[in-house]
Design a protein around this motif. Structure first.
Motif, PDB file in Angstrom:
ATOM      1  N   GLY A 305       0.835  -1.206   0.000  1.00 14.26           N
ATOM      2  CA  GLY A 305       0.000   0.000   0.000  1.00 14.26           C
ATOM      3  C   GLY A 305       0.859   1.241   0.000  1.00 14.26           C
ATOM      4  N   ALA A 306       1.899   1.231  -0.857  1.00 13.74           N
ATOM      5  CA  ALA A 306       2.903   2.293  -0.867  1.00 13.74           C
ATOM      6  C   ALA A 306       2.305   3.687  -1.002  1.00 13.74           C
ATOM      7  CB  ALA A 306       3.896   2.030  -1.996  1.00 13.74           C
ATOM      8  N   GLU A 307       1.361   3.849  -1.903  1.00 19.18           N
ATOM      9  CA  GLU A 307       0.805   5.182  -2.153  1.00 19.18           C
ATOM     10  C   GLU A 307       0.067   5.734  -0.943  1.00 19.18           C
ATOM     11  OE1 GLU A 307      -2.125   7.495  -5.340  1.00 19.18           O
ATOM     12  OE2 GLU A 307      -1.457   5.456  -5.753  1.00 19.18           O
ATOM     13  N   THR A 308      -0.776   4.886  -0.334  1.00 19.92           N
ATOM     14  CA  THR A 308      -1.549   5.323   0.836  1.00 19.92           C
ATOM     15  C   THR A 308      -0.617   5.666   1.996  1.00 19.92           C
ATOM     16  OG1 THR A 308      -3.350   3.855   0.148  1.00 19.92           O
ATOM     17  CG2 THR A 308      -3.413   4.697   2.400  1.00 19.92           C
ATOM     18  N   VAL A 309       0.414   4.848   2.220  1.00 22.71           N
ATOM     19  CA  VAL A 309       1.363   5.072   3.321  1.00 22.71           C
ATOM     20  C   VAL A 309       2.152   6.351   3.089  1.00 22.71           C
ATOM     21  CG1 VAL A 309       3.397   4.157   4.506  1.00 22.71           C
ATOM     22  CG2 VAL A 309       1.536   2.614   3.866  1.00 22.71           C
ATOM     23  N   ALA A 310       2.617   6.557   1.832  1.00 24.02           N
ATOM     24  CA  ALA A 310       3.399   7.754   1.524  1.00 24.02           C
ATOM     25  C   ALA A 310       2.572   9.018   1.751  1.00 24.02           C
ATOM     26  CB  ALA A 310       3.885   7.688   0.082  1.00 24.02           C
ATOM     27  N   LYS A 311       1.311   9.002   1.337  1.00 22.70           N
ATOM     28  CA  LYS A 311       0.433  10.161   1.526  1.00 22.70           C
ATOM     29  C   LYS A 311       0.211  10.443   3.011  1.00 22.70           C
ATOM     30  CE  LYS A 311      -2.205   9.955  -2.799  1.00 22.70           C
ATOM     31  NZ  LYS A 311      -3.546   9.725  -3.393  1.00 22.70           N
ATOM     32  N   GLU A 312       0.038   9.381   3.786  1.00 19.80           N
ATOM     33  CA  GLU A 312      -0.203   9.533   5.222  1.00 19.80           C
ATOM     34  C   GLU A 312       1.019  10.151   5.902  1.00 19.80           C
ATOM     35  OE1 GLU A 312      -2.245   9.695   8.628  1.00 19.80           O
ATOM     36  OE2 GLU A 312      -3.095   9.011   6.721  1.00 19.80           O
ATOM     37  N   LEU A 313       2.209   9.685   5.526  1.00 22.13           N
ATOM     38  CA  LEU A 313       3.442  10.218   6.110  1.00 22.13           C
ATOM     39  C   LEU A 313       3.625  11.689   5.751  1.00 22.13           C
ATOM     40  CD1 LEU A 313       5.762   7.172   5.447  1.00 22.13           C
ATOM     41  CD2 LEU A 313       5.338   8.172   7.712  1.00 22.13           C
ATOM     42  N   ALA A 314       3.273  12.038   4.506  1.00 23.30           N
ATOM     43  CA  ALA A 314       3.482  13.401   4.026  1.00 23.30           C
ATOM     44  C   ALA A 314       2.520  14.409   4.632  1.00 23.30           C
ATOM     45  CB  ALA A 314       3.376  13.426   2.500  1.00 23.30           C
ATOM     46  N   LYS A 315       1.603  13.957   5.449  1.00 15.18           N
ATOM     47  CA  LYS A 315       0.711  14.889   6.134  1.00 15.18           C
ATOM     48  C   LYS A 315       1.487  15.732   7.153  1.00 15.18           C
ATOM     49  CE  LYS A 315      -3.607  12.305   5.558  1.00 15.18           C
ATOM     50  NZ  LYS A 315      -4.682  11.545   6.253  1.00 15.18           N
ATOM     51  N   ASP A 316       2.644  15.182   7.609  1.00 14.97           N
ATOM     52  CA  ASP A 316       3.517  15.943   8.499  1.00 14.97           C
ATOM     53  C   ASP A 316       4.417  16.830   7.643  1.00 14.97           C
ATOM     54  OD1 ASP A 316       2.312  14.408  10.375  1.00 14.97           O
ATOM     55  OD2 ASP A 316       4.147  13.609  11.270  1.00 14.97           O
ATOM     56  N   ASP A 317       4.480  18.114   7.954  1.00 17.93           N
ATOM     57  CA  ASP A 317       5.201  19.071   7.114  1.00 17.93           C
ATOM     58  C   ASP A 317       6.674  18.755   6.922  1.00 17.93           C
ATOM     59  OD1 ASP A 317       2.886  20.440   6.775  1.00 17.93           O
ATOM     60  OD2 ASP A 317       3.375  22.089   8.127  1.00 17.93           O
ATOM     61  N   ASP A 318       7.303  18.137   7.930  1.00 17.17           N
ATOM     62  CA  ASP A 318       8.758  17.953   7.870  1.00 17.17           C
ATOM     63  C   ASP A 318       9.166  16.540   7.460  1.00 17.17           C
ATOM     64  OD1 ASP A 318       7.827  16.705  10.166  1.00 17.17           O
ATOM     65  OD2 ASP A 318       9.673  17.116  11.298  1.00 17.17           O
ATOM     66  N   VAL A 319       8.262  15.787   6.824  1.00 14.44           N
ATOM     67  CA  VAL A 319       8.549  14.388   6.486  1.00 14.44           C
ATOM     68  C   VAL A 319       8.722  14.218   4.974  1.00 14.44           C
ATOM     69  CG1 VAL A 319       7.652  12.025   6.438  1.00 14.44           C
ATOM     70  CG2 VAL A 319       7.440  13.421   8.516  1.00 14.44           C
ATOM     71  N   VAL A 320       9.742  13.437   4.622  1.00 12.95           N
ATOM     72  CA  VAL A 320       9.955  13.023   3.242  1.00 12.95           C
ATOM     73  C   VAL A 320       9.823  11.505   3.221  1.00 12.95           C
ATOM     74  CG1 VAL A 320      11.600  12.811   1.349  1.00 12.95           C
ATOM     75  CG2 VAL A 320      11.478  14.934   2.660  1.00 12.95           C
ATOM     76  N   ALA A 321       8.943  10.981   2.353  1.00 16.96           N
ATOM     77  CA  ALA A 321       8.698   9.533   2.311  1.00 16.96           C
ATOM     78  C   ALA A 321       9.062   8.968   0.940  1.00 16.96           C
ATOM     79  CB  ALA A 321       7.230   9.243   2.612  1.00 16.96           C
ATOM     80  N   VAL A 322       9.846   7.904   0.968  1.00 12.80           N
ATOM     81  CA  VAL A 322      10.164   7.137  -0.246  1.00 12.80           C
ATOM     82  C   VAL A 322       9.738   5.706   0.055  1.00 12.80           C
ATOM     83  CG1 VAL A 322      11.944   6.373  -1.850  1.00 12.80           C
ATOM     84  CG2 VAL A 322      12.103   8.642  -0.792  1.00 12.80           C
ATOM     85  N   ILE A 323       8.570   5.340  -0.447  1.00  6.71           N
ATOM     86  CA  ILE A 323       7.968   4.046  -0.113  1.00  6.71           C
ATOM     87  C   ILE A 323       7.884   3.177  -1.360  1.00  6.71           C
ATOM     88  CG2 ILE A 323       6.018   2.875   0.953  1.00  6.71           C
ATOM     89  CD1 ILE A 323       7.463   4.851   2.802  1.00  6.71           C
TER      90      ILE A 323
END
Length: 364
Positions: A305-323
């Motif tokens: 569920g890479a896309e859903t997880v990446a979007k959830e992580l990116a809700k925090d302003d200071d987070v960069v996600a590579v899933i």
């Protein structure tokens, strides 16, 4: 009789010209006849000016093709009959469309093959299912009346004087003499091609679909005769198979389909909700493993569920996600982090490093 005798007056390679022929060449939106000529298969039939050229299957070493002199030809009558039905049905569908949709209906193009036909008409909006049913009923009412079809050659002046300029439904017809196809009380057009002798020979007409192919032009697709019956039987078999798999009677298919669709939509919503819940749970776990770069938290992981997880992580302003998951890589960055590590840049770097397919959005 589909058989005829003629003389080969010119032959070269696989091309043959006869002194007389029953093979109809491609033209008027109608496909050519196929069959046999001198025992060889006729592949195509084309007209070049006043000359009709038949292309036949000949052995590669037979450079001269069929010899000059007498030859016997035979057209594929089953195909010819289907072409005749579809060509005549085009006139009937056009006339029916004029009666149902209005006098502004004009033929903008047509194609007739042995399998089906289509008619392009001038109309300012899409044709509804209800209008389709009415057109189909009116077209078939012409069939049931068994109207004699008149075919005559007239001078252009005579034809225009007697029938008006609507005879050019299929476009301009060259020459001083033109062929008129008249279905009394139904339709009259200047038209080449092969036609039935009466409307009853067309058989049942089945409209398949209507679609807008461009502004002001609607395409009506239909079948006639045996092919139309085949189409109905095919639809029946599909319904029978669906009813059998669902374990319901055909009469209840509509209600069952509505119920299944409603349940499917509800299940889809539930699945999406569960994915989001799972992503939220994963978020806390993944953030504990995040590494800080330039004050931003970087999360790199392989999870379903890479896309859903990446979007959830990116809700925090200071987070960069590579899933990543399987062959997919999704990169997302919070608003603050995205200014330092744009998602597009992350995708380029990640795909080069991991050799997968990437996707990202600068807005994450």
């Amino acid at each position: 009789n589909p058989k005829f005798k003629a003389n080969v007056i010119w032959s070269k390679g696989d091309e043959v010209v006869l002194d007389r022929t029953m093979f109809y060449p491609v033209g008027g939106g109608q496909a050519w006849d196929i069959g046999k000529l001198g025992g060889k298969d006729v592949k195509t039939v084309e007209r070049f000016g006043q000359v009709i050229v038949h292309s036949v299957n000949t052995p590669p070493l037979m450079k001269k093709g069929l010899p000059l002199g007498p030859v016997e030809g035979e057209i594929n009558w089953t195909r010819r009959l289907s072409l005749m039905r579809h060509h005549t049905a085009t006139h009937l569908v056009n006339a029916a469309a004029q009666r149902i949709l209005g006098p502004h209906i004009y033929q903008a193009g047509a194609e007739k093959t042995a399998e089906k036909a289509h008619l392009d008409i001038t109309h300012y909006k899409a044709v509804s299912d209800e209008e389709m049913e009415k057109i189909e009923k009116v077209a078939n009412s012409f069939v049931l009346k068994n109207i004699q079809i008149n075919k005559q050659i007239l001078t252009r002046t005579e034809a225009e004087s007697k029938y008006g300029f609507r005879i050019y439904q299929g476009g301009a017809i060259p020459g001083k003499m033109i062929r008129i196809i008249e279905i009394p009380g139904v339709d009259v057009e200047a038209c080449g091609g092969t036609h039935a002798d009466n409307t009853g020979e067309v058989g049942f007409i089945k409209l398949l679909k209507a679609e807008r192919i461009q502004d002001g032009i609607v395409r009506l697709e239909f079948t006639a005769g045996d092919v139309a019956v085949d189409s109905i039987q095919k639809e029946r078999k599909i319904l029978d198979n669906i009813a059998g798999k669902w374990g319901v009677q055909k009469i209840h298919l509509e209600k069952s389909a509505e119920r299944f669709f409603k349940e499917w939509k509800e299940q889809k919503k539930e699945i999406e909700r569960l994915k989001e819940e799972k992503a939220k749970l994963l978020k806390s776990s993944l953030l504990t493993e995040a590494k800080k770069v330039q004050g931003m938290r970087i999360v790199i992981a392989q999870v379903e569920g890479a896309e859903t997880v990446a979007k959830e992580l990116a809700k925090d302003d200071d987070v960069v996600a590579v899933i990543g998951w399987e062959n997919q890589i999704v990169c997302a960055a919070g608003k603050k982090a995205g200014k330092i590590f744009p998602a597009k840049m992350l995708v380029d770097v990640a795909t080069k490093a991991m050799g997968g397919k990437g996707g990202g959005d600068e807005g994450f």
